[in-house]
Each structure stands twice: as structure tokens, then as C-alpha cells.
Design an enzyme around this catalytic site. Structure first.
Site, PDB file in Angstrom:
ATOM      1  N   THR A  99       0.855  -1.184   0.000  1.00  0.00           N
ATOM      2  CA  THR A  99       0.000   0.000   0.000  1.00  0.00           C
ATOM      3  C   THR A  99       0.893   1.235   0.000  1.00  0.00           C
ATOM      4  OG1 THR A  99      -0.153  -0.002   2.424  1.00  0.00           O
ATOM      5  CG2 THR A  99      -1.832  -1.231   1.210  1.00  0.00           C
ATOM      6  N   GLU A 152      13.669  -6.042   1.654  1.00  0.00           N
ATOM      7  CA  GLU A 152      14.836  -5.622   0.880  1.00  0.00           C
ATOM      8  C   GLU A 152      14.535  -4.432  -0.027  1.00  0.00           C
ATOM      9  OE1 GLU A 152      18.211  -4.824  -0.251  1.00  0.00           O
ATOM     10  OE2 GLU A 152      18.243  -6.704   0.866  1.00  0.00           O
ATOM     11  N   LYS A 227      14.828   6.432   4.170  1.00  0.00           N
ATOM     12  CA  LYS A 227      15.795   5.412   3.757  1.00  0.00           C
ATOM     13  C   LYS A 227      17.066   5.469   4.596  1.00  0.00           C
ATOM     14  CE  LYS A 227      13.989   5.355  -0.956  1.00  0.00           C
ATOM     15  NZ  LYS A 227      14.253   5.676  -2.381  1.00  0.00           N
TER      16      LYS A 227
END
Length: 351
Positions: A99, A152, A227
Site C-alpha cells: 500500500t 529488501e 531510507k
């Protein structure tokens, strides 16, 4: 031969691309990987939800031109999305959560993954928000249940930076990293080097599908901040939340800044980085940096992503590859399922 029943939560670009891979490559996977995938449920905010314990034909899912609520016309379907029912129901072995990314708290995807693990389902996701905000909690839940929580694709799509660092570079000890982790901002900076102003470069990126209608997350570094938090926690053993990562985007860079750098044999890049200090504290930052042309990240152009890992034994190791793309991200999900299969095979052999 093992069959994994999977449920797709979200049926946008990434999970559609995974369904395409299932349609085209399941037979190959049976032969080369030792398993195949059976899509037993799909739930999507726009299309509704559908469950079939025997499996759904991925080609039908891809080729039918469903209107909003269209899954309600299928056997076992409803016109409204019912994520909780599908995630907690018996058929799926693996929940594929794809999502939208919520940069504020990772919801509702965090709840989806929590439901799945508590219902004893493995989870694979490429959702940055889930991993940045709740990886520790969800990994703990998975470990307690003998399950896998794999992600990953959350940083560099199909380019396996986390798995490579943790598996291939094991023993080298990563001390820090710096990377180009957002293809949109990198593309925009490249176009500015060719004479465009910031606004025009963003419009071109939007026309090419690289930037969203609201490009703020890319241009202001918010996407990279997520990130950096993920990589710092995974590779450096930190416990950073996104708010702990100092963040500055590229919106303040002018055409004059870009030209000055070019004339002085350097170029601007939006760099996400983290480093472990001598005191063991990990500090993460996102900021535009002027890099010399000899820097390993300076030549990374277009929408490519790259990360340079600072290791004790090998020095700098740079990994580059696609940082976005529906097929590339779907491959990351497949690689996570491969990892689940490998873990299960080891457990079976040891029993």
C-alpha cells in the site's frame, strides 16, 4: 515442490508487477527456485477485495478492466477493501504489503504487517514507512513467532543493498554510508546541469513519470530521510526514527550554484548518509552536497541510486542500480520470498 499461498494487499503498480511475474514465471520458479506462488487473495482501496482458497488467475486479475469496486463482481469478492479479513484469514502463507507509503507514521501499513505476524503469516514489503517506523517491533514479533519479516526493496528497490551488506560483506563491519537514494531529485539535478531551472526540471520529471504530482517528498529529502533511518538501523545497529535524521532538500539550490560547481569540476548531489562516531553514536543526515568529480557518487546520473559503504576491512564499497520501478520492486518482493523459502528449507533439513 512447495506452493506458497500469497495475499496481495494493495494492487497498484508494484503488486500488479508481481502478479505479472507470477503469470509469466511460475513454471520457471518451480524448476529453478523450488517453489511457486499461488495468489489466493487481493485487497485494494479502489477495487475492493477478493478471496479464493484455490487461487486466482493472475492473468484475469491483470487483463480485466475493473471499475472501482470491481472485485465485488467476482466469486468471493467484495466491492470494499477488507484488508483485516484477508490478512487474518486462513489461506495466505505470505502477506505482500504494497500500500502507499505514509512518511508520518507508516500507517496503515504498519497495522497490516502487525495483523499478519500476529496471525502467523510471513510478511514481505517494500513500504519505506513500515520499515522506518516499526522495523524493530515487527522483527521482534516475527522472531517470536518463528516467522519472517522481509523488506529488501524498501531502500533501493530491486538493488539488494541490505542483503549484500549483511550477507556478502559479513565480517567487514560497516562504519557508515553515503548514498544517492532518490532518483527523482538526482534526475532534477542532472537536468539543471543542462541549463534547466528547478521548476522546469521538476515538470519534466513529472511528465516522464519520475515525480509525483506533489514532488515535495523527493525534492525536500523526506523520502531519503526514511531510507537513511532504515539503512542506519539495519547496517549500523542504530535505533533512529526518521525525525532523528537532519534533513535538507535541493529546493534552495539555484542555477548559479549548479553552474559554479560545474566550472569548478564538481557537481551537486542530494546525499543521505549516516556514520557511527567513536562514541558509538550514529548520526544520520540528508543534505545537498557538492562532490568532486572523483567521488564515487558523482558519476551516478539519471534515476539510478547508489550507496557507498565505509567498511573497516575493504574501505569504500559502492553498490549502484535501479532505485525505483514497478518490476524492479516486484523483483525485490520475490527475493524476499526466496529468502523465506531458504530459511524454511534450512529449518526442515535441521529438523
Amino acid at each position: 515442490m512447495t506452493v506458497y499461498n500469497i495475499a496481495l494487499i494493495g494492487f497498484g503498480g508494484v503488486n500488479r508487477a508481481l502478479a505479472e511475474l507470477v503469470a509469466k514465471r511460475n513454471t520457471l520458479w518451480e524448476r529453478e527456485l523450488g517453489f511457486c506462488l499461488n495468489i489466493v487473495a487481493v485487497s485494494d482501496l479502489r477495487l475492493g477485495s477478493v478471496v479464493s482458497p484455490d487461487g486466482l488467475d493472475p492473468r484475469m486479475l491483470l487483463q480485466a478492466n475493473f471499475a472501482p469496486g470491481g472485485f465485488g463482481r467476482l466469486s468471493g469478492g467484495r466491492s470494499q477493501a477488507d484488508n483485516e479479513m484477508i490478512i487474518k484469514s486462513a489461506p495466505p502463507d505470505i502477506i505482500v504489503e504494497a500500500t502507499f507509503t505514509n512518511p508520518k507514521d507508516g500507517e496503515p501499513a504498519v497495522t497490516h504487517c502487525r495483523w499478519a505476524l500476529k496471525a502467523r503469516k510471513h510478511v514481505v514489503t517494500a513500504n519505506k514507512g513500515v520499515v522506518a517506523f516499526a522495523a524493530h517491533e515487527l522483527n521482534t514479533l516475527a522472531k517470536a513467532g518463528g516467522l519472517s519479516f522481509e523488506y529488501e526493496g524498501a531502500v533501493m528497490s530491486g538493488t539488494p543493498v541490505m542483503r549484500m551488506a549483511e550477507k556478502t560483506l559479513i565480517g567487514t563491519r560497516v562504519m557508515g554510508f553515503e548514498g544517492i537514494l532518490n532518483g527523482t531529485s538526482n534526475f532534477v539535478l542532472g537536468r539543471m546541469e543542462h541549463g534547466m531551472d528547478l521548476s522546469s526540471a521538476i515538470k519534466e520529471a513529472q511528465a516522464l513519470g519520475y515525480a509525483e504530482a506533489d514532488p515535495t517528498a523527493d525534492i525536500e529529502g523526506h523520502d531519503v530521510r526514511l531510507k537513511v533511518a532504515i539503512l542506519a538501523n539495519e547496517l549500523l545497529g542504530a535505533s533512529l526514527k526518521p525525525k532523528d535524521v537532519a534533513c535538507e532538500g535541493i529546493s534552495r539550490l539555484s542555477s548559479q550554484d549548479i553552474n559554479t560547481a560545474i566550472n569548478e569540476s564538481s557537481r551537486w548531489k542530494l546525499v543521505g548518509s549516516a556514520i557511527r562516531g567513536k562514541d558509538g553514536v550514529v548520526v544520520g543526515t540528508v543534505a545537498p552536497r557538492r562532490l568532486s568529480l572523483q567521488h564515487p557518487l558523482a558519476a551516478v546520473g539519471g534515476v539510478t541510486n547508489a550507496v557507498s559503504l565505509d567498511t573497516e576491512l575493504l574501505g569504500s564499497v559502492t553498490i549502484a542500480g535501479p532505485g525505483a520501478g514497478r518490476t524492479e520492486t516486484a523483483y525485490a518482493l520475490l527475493s524476499d520470498i526466496v529468502a523465506i523459502h531458504a530459511d524454511r528449507s534450512k529449518a526442515t533439513a535441521a529438523a
